[in-house]
Design a protein around this motif. Structure first.
Motif, PDB file in Angstrom:
ATOM      1  N   GLY A 114       8.022  94.525 -14.018  1.00  0.00           N
ATOM      2  CA  GLY A 114       8.907  93.960 -12.869  1.00  0.00           C
ATOM      3  C   GLY A 114       8.760  94.392 -11.532  1.00  0.00           C
ATOM      4  O   GLY A 114       9.407  95.636 -11.279  1.00  0.00           O
ATOM      5  N   GLY A 115       7.945  93.697 -10.717  1.00  0.00           N
ATOM      6  CA  GLY A 115       7.759  94.433  -9.300  1.00  0.00           C
ATOM      7  C   GLY A 115       6.726  95.349  -9.593  1.00  0.00           C
ATOM      8  O   GLY A 115       5.755  95.271  -9.824  1.00  0.00           O
ATOM      9  N   TYR A 129      11.903  90.547  -6.393  1.00  0.00           N
ATOM     10  CA  TYR A 129      10.901  91.836  -6.579  1.00  0.00           C
ATOM     11  C   TYR A 129      10.775  92.438  -5.345  1.00  0.00           C
ATOM     12  O   TYR A 129      10.815  91.720  -4.325  1.00  0.00           O
ATOM     13  CB  TYR A 129       9.537  90.843  -6.966  1.00  0.00           C
ATOM     14  CG  TYR A 129       9.799  90.413  -8.430  1.00  0.00           C
ATOM     15  CD1 TYR A 129       9.497  90.889  -9.890  1.00  0.00           C
ATOM     16  CD2 TYR A 129      10.021  88.944  -8.557  1.00  0.00           C
ATOM     17  CE1 TYR A 129       9.656  90.173 -10.799  1.00  0.00           C
ATOM     18  CE2 TYR A 129      10.462  88.289  -9.638  1.00  0.00           C
ATOM     19  CZ  TYR A 129      10.046  88.785 -10.874  1.00  0.00           C
ATOM     20  OH  TYR A 129      10.294  88.030 -12.023  1.00  0.00           O
TER      21      TYR A 129
END
Length: 515
Positions: free
Chosen positions: A11-12, A340
């Motif tokens: 995530g990100g 993000y």
């Protein structure tokens, strides 16, 4: 029987744990996967079933249910295949379920049972380390990437059969070892003799401006006609920046790993990034985009240089998107799936011609009408120009300069001075969020860039005469602080102020009028 194993997703630029649970029970035969899954994750059922059969472990005619938790987060990608296979084997009692404790498993499976590489392994191993796990099993092609953490045991596998043998006999697993110190030593030797400032003849003033920009991590703009050496100078700026620390190298490598840009069987990236996107690049490509965003050019250039050649040719929307990351050194992208955050700690270096043909104001060569010059320069907004600390005019190099035999300063000599200036700033800003002069806010600028009486009078006269803004005032003081640091001076002196005033970016309104 029920069995579980830990995997992870991205995530990100961070990993987050995903618990893979498998249950084999009586009932209508089938392979069901649940847990808010994308189509490529659902297809893992067919890949795992076929890979297990081709490895000699056909699935029983029972009901197999696999859950990827937490179910509230959407799972994407193919990195869960290997963990699904391990959990199913544990539920089938082909491997001891207890051997899956304290592990993180990631990897993609082919139908033949080969283990394929995945992106983001460095971030996933880092997350496993934070969770206190003792071992990670990853694709063999990604093993060196994850093994840079010395206190983590990273095991690479190239076939599903190897994974099964390791899970049946954990004591026989071979740990991947990477000598990080040796990598940095080799890189230091390889970097010598590459693109060097000694290869640039003349342009003493521009090279001086580039040195000051590198010493304080100031954003830098060069304006001059075609062929005057703007791109040559820009490409050599990474060489005068201090060499990467291990922490910086890990951050850069993690970003490139998530973007899938690491060299095959790579471990650490040891050179500062130099990204030079074409002027047709979109705002999304610069910032990072996609339904699940990935790193854009501003993130891929973090800890290095983002070079924008032919600056006015970039789309206005693409340039304006740089304003937040230039200030905050990060960029936040919002999607329905979440927010993000990506690092964007880069130094902006830009180059441009003074007009579309490149030769304004030399009317003997410039063929642009005044309205065309105004339209060309008008593509740059004042807020963007305000975020550029140092501007240098680049003049054409004459024949005599090209024929000179005198020795020009090398990259190594300039880097020595830049490194000394960086050390001064590191000590001065210890404990602060800012690490370089360019990152100081207005309050910190007043505190750490104090001026004497004469210096204040000089800057006050310039403020009125040049109609400077408050932002321009602080920018000039920060650049003067960097010039003083290069000389090892504790106090900013009048000559530092005068030189900094010479590097101020142009006022857009006066610039467009040709003043």
């Amino acid at each position: 029987m029920f069995c579980k194993v830990l995997s992870a997703a991205i995530g990100g630029v961070e990993g987050y744990p995903v618990r893979v649970e498998a249950d084999v029970s009586e009932g209508m035969p089938g392979f069901l996967m649940v847990g808010y899954l994308a189509s490529e994750v659902r297809e893992a059922a067919d890949r795992v079933r076929t890979a297990l059969r081709n490895t000699g472990y056909p699935l029983p005619t029972k009901r197999i249910t696999v859950n990827l938790a937490p179910a509230s987060i959407r799972k994407e990608g193919s990195r869960f295949d290997l963990a699904v296979a391990a959990a199913v084997l544990g539920a089938m009692e082909k491997i001891p379920a207890g051997n899956l404790d304290g592990l993180m498993i990631v990897g993609e499976l082919s139908l033949s049972g080969q283990v394929l590489g995945v992106s983001g392994v460095l971030a996933l191993v880092e997350k496993a380390k934070k969770l206190g796990l003792r071992r990670c099993i990853v694709p063999a092609v990604n093993a060196r990437e994850g093994a840079v953490f010395r206190d983590m045991e990273v095991v690479g596998v190239s076939k599903l059969k190897e994974l099964i043998e390791i899970l049946q006999h954990p004591e026989q697993a071979g740990k991947t070892v990477v000598d990080v110190d040796a990598l940095f030593s080799e890189q230091a030797a390889e970097s010598e003799g590459q693109e060097d400032f000694a290869q640039i003849y003349g342009q003493t003033e521009v090279k001086r401006a580039a040195e000051i920009a590198a010493a304080g991590m100031h954003n830098f703009l060069m304006i001059g006609p075609p062929g005057s050496g703007k791109t040559m100078i820009a490409r050599r700026i990474p060489g005068i920046l201090p060499r990467l620390s291990l922490e910086e190298s890990l951050e850069i490598t993690k970003i490139y790993s998530i973007a899938g840009l690491l060299p095959e069987r790579g471990s650490l990236l040891l050179k500062r990034p130099f990204r030079s996107p074409h002027h047709t690049t979109t705002a999304e490509a610069l910032a990072g985009g996609g339904r699940i965003p990935g790193p854009g050019e501003v993130s891929l250039s973090s800890k290095g240089i983002l070079f924008l050649d032919e600056l006015p040719e970039f789309r206005r929307a693409a340039l304006e998107i740089l304003r937040q990351p230039l200030e905050e050194k990060r960029i936040c992208i919002s999607r329905t799936a979440g927010i993000y955050t990506f690092p964007a700690d880069f130094m902006l270096v830009a180059a441009m011609n003074p007009c579309a043909c490149g030769y304004y104001p030399d009317r003997n060569r410039c063929c642009c009408a005044q309205r065309d010059v105004i339209r060309y320069l008008g593509k740059l907004s004042q807020p963007l120009l305000d975020r550029i600390d140092i501007c240098a005019n680049v003049s054409p190099v004459g024949f005599d300069a090209l024929q000179q035999t005198g020795k020009e300063e090398s990259t190594a000599e300039i880097r020595t001075r830049v490194e000394q200036a960086h050390e001064i700033q590191k000590e001065r800003y210890l404990g602060l969020k800012a690490r370089f002069n360019a990152q100081l806010g207005a309050g910190d600028t007043e505190k750490y860039c104090g001026l004497g009486k004469k210096e204040k009078e000089l800057l006050g006269d310039a403020f009125d005469a040049l109609n400077l803004s408050a932002r321009a005032y602080h920018r000039i003081v920060r650049v003067a602080r960097t010039i003083a640091d290069l000389e090892g001076k504790e106090q900013i002196e009048e000559r530092h102020i005068l030189e900094a005033l010479g590097y101020r970016p142009p006022d857009r309104n006066l610039w467009m009028k040709g003043i």
